[in-house]
Design a protein around this motif. Structure first.
Motif, PDB file in Angstrom:
ATOM      1  N   ALA A  13       1.027  -1.322  -0.201  1.00 29.17           N
ATOM      2  CA  ALA A  13       0.304  -0.430   0.528  1.00 29.17           C
ATOM      3  C   ALA A  13       1.113   1.094   0.002  1.00 29.17           C
ATOM      4  O   ALA A  13      -0.158   2.313  -0.076  1.00 29.17           O
ATOM      5  CB  ALA A  13      -1.241   0.611   1.244  1.00 29.17           C
ATOM      6  N   ASP A  34       3.351   3.310  -5.151  1.00 28.62           N
ATOM      7  CA  ASP A  34       2.260   4.405  -6.144  1.00 28.62           C
ATOM      8  C   ASP A  34       2.009   3.670  -7.361  1.00 28.62           C
ATOM      9  O   ASP A  34       2.869   2.553  -7.885  1.00 28.62           O
ATOM     10  CB  ASP A  34       2.816   5.733  -6.324  1.00 28.62           C
ATOM     11  CG  ASP A  34       4.257   5.654  -6.451  1.00 28.62           C
ATOM     12  OD1 ASP A  34       4.419   4.821  -8.205  1.00 28.62           O
ATOM     13  OD2 ASP A  34       4.569   6.393  -6.720  1.00 28.62           O
ATOM     14  N   ASN A  35       1.091   4.115  -8.301  1.00 23.32           N
ATOM     15  CA  ASN A  35       0.745   3.027  -9.521  1.00 23.32           C
ATOM     16  C   ASN A  35       2.146   3.202 -10.483  1.00 23.32           C
ATOM     17  O   ASN A  35       2.447   2.208 -11.105  1.00 23.32           O
ATOM     18  CB  ASN A  35       0.219   3.780 -10.884  1.00 23.32           C
ATOM     19  CG  ASN A  35      -1.320   4.546  -9.934  1.00 23.32           C
ATOM     20  OD1 ASN A  35      -1.759   3.244  -9.362  1.00 23.32           O
ATOM     21  ND2 ASN A  35      -2.640   5.343  -9.969  1.00 23.32           N
ATOM     22  N   GLN A  94      -4.365   0.155  -6.388  1.00 24.17           N
ATOM     23  CA  GLN A  94      -5.351   0.924  -5.629  1.00 24.17           C
ATOM     24  C   GLN A  94      -5.946  -0.816  -5.936  1.00 24.17           C
ATOM     25  O   GLN A  94      -7.519  -1.781  -5.340  1.00 24.17           O
ATOM     26  CB  GLN A  94      -6.474   1.066  -5.649  1.00 24.17           C
ATOM     27  CG  GLN A  94      -5.776   2.809  -4.660  1.00 24.17           C
ATOM     28  CD  GLN A  94      -5.198   2.147  -3.612  1.00 24.17           C
ATOM     29  OE1 GLN A  94      -5.964   1.090  -3.087  1.00 24.17           O
ATOM     30  NE2 GLN A  94      -4.718   2.368  -2.882  1.00 24.17           N
ATOM     31  N   THR A  95      -6.614  -1.143  -7.277  1.00 28.65           N
ATOM     32  CA  THR A  95      -7.272  -2.314  -7.886  1.00 28.65           C
ATOM     33  C   THR A  95      -5.806  -3.758  -7.596  1.00 28.65           C
ATOM     34  O   THR A  95      -7.532  -4.527  -7.880  1.00 28.65           O
ATOM     35  CB  THR A  95      -6.995  -2.368  -9.494  1.00 28.65           C
ATOM     36  OG1 THR A  95      -7.799  -1.073  -9.789  1.00 28.65           O
ATOM     37  CG2 THR A  95      -7.897  -3.698  -9.764  1.00 28.65           C
ATOM     38  N   LEU A 114      -4.003  -3.984  -5.510  1.00 30.57           N
ATOM     39  CA  LEU A 114      -4.483  -4.194  -4.088  1.00 30.57           C
ATOM     40  C   LEU A 114      -5.919  -4.882  -3.316  1.00 30.57           C
ATOM     41  O   LEU A 114      -6.061  -6.222  -2.533  1.00 30.57           O
ATOM     42  CB  LEU A 114      -4.408  -2.760  -2.352  1.00 30.57           C
ATOM     43  CG  LEU A 114      -3.179  -2.461  -2.809  1.00 30.57           C
ATOM     44  CD1 LEU A 114      -3.253  -1.442  -2.142  1.00 30.57           C
ATOM     45  CD2 LEU A 114      -2.056  -2.906  -1.958  1.00 30.57           C
ATOM     46  N   ALA A 115      -6.741  -4.447  -3.894  1.00 30.51           N
ATOM     47  CA  ALA A 115      -8.653  -5.011  -3.980  1.00 30.51           C
ATOM     48  C   ALA A 115      -8.900  -6.138  -3.634  1.00 30.51           C
ATOM     49  O   ALA A 115      -9.561  -7.354  -3.822  1.00 30.51           O
ATOM     50  CB  ALA A 115      -9.464  -3.951  -4.401  1.00 30.51           C
TER      51      ALA A 115
END
Length: 228
Positions: A23, A26-27, A84-85, A87-88
């Motif tokens: 987390a 970054d991208n 974020q995609t 991680l989810a």
């Protein structure tokens, strides 16, 4: 004897560690190379998610993957997603794995994994623990072999030593960290070798994560191990 419930708890803890560390990226960092040749960090994260879903298939009596090509295509498809995609997906797929495991009542059956490998179902949670811990290291984000839980290191060394036992391309090899000892490889025409080092150094060599620098070898050269 494997304790699948304890291993599932260890899988959850290891997954939480990985997600907390990832987390902080970054991208842009997701698109950078991982420590695995040809894979970005995004490939590693995508693989972890798809591996969890593949093990759900195993738990529920389906083939682990439709095919090797489909497995590779899924990883390649998902590798370029935003952080974020990723991680989810890792989190949600890990939850699906835990839910599928909790629905099982018979852990004694034999299951088929990738490439025709078979194993006791009770050993599958430990295999997932291996995936999470080693691929956390592969991300190259500050989690090293030296940071792995001691119990995990000892069990993974034993697991890999057993994997290479009897392999015709691996000479008879005694492996020791100075306290514990294991034997692997096959019996050659001559005498075998002894490899000594710290647990992280031994694990790195056995798992193909390090070249064996720092290990002490007696009786011959450091064996070249086949890929996992």
């Amino acid at each position: 004897m494997m304790d699948h419930a304890r291993d599932l708890a260890s899988v959850r803890e290891a997954t939480d560690r990985l997600l907390t560390a990832a987390a902080r990226l970054d991208n842009a960092a997701v698109t950078q190379p991982s420590r695995l040749p040809g894979w970005t960090r995004g490939h590693v994260l995508a693989h972890l998610a798809r591996n969890a879903d593949a093990l759900v298939n195993v738990f529920e009596g389906r083939p682990m993957y439709v095919s090797g090509d489909a497995r590779d295509a899924d990883i390649e498809r998902d590798a370029r997603r935003p952080l974020q995609t990723h991680l989810a997906d890792v989190r949600d797929s890990a939850d699906r794995l835990q839910d599928a495991a909790s629905a099982l009542s018979d852990w004694s059956r034999t299951v088929e994994l990738r490439n025709g490998v078979t194993d006791d179902l009770s050993r599958v949670p430990f295999r997932r623990w291996i995936e999470v811990e080693l691929h956390h290291v592969d991300l190259g984000i500050g989690y090293e072999l030296e940071d792995l839980p001691e119990e995990f290191m000892e069990r993974e060394i034993a697991f890999l030593v057993d994997r290479f036992a009897g392999h015709p391309d691996v000479p008879l090899t005694d492996v020791t960290d100075g306290t514990r000892a294991w034997t692997t490889g096959s019996t050659p025409s001559g005498s075998g070798v002894t490899v000594t080092g710290t647990a992280p150094a031994l694990l790195g060599w056995l798992a193909g994560r390090r070249d064996g620098a720092g290990l002490r070898v007696e009786g011959g050269a450091l064996p070249s191990l086949p890929p996992l």
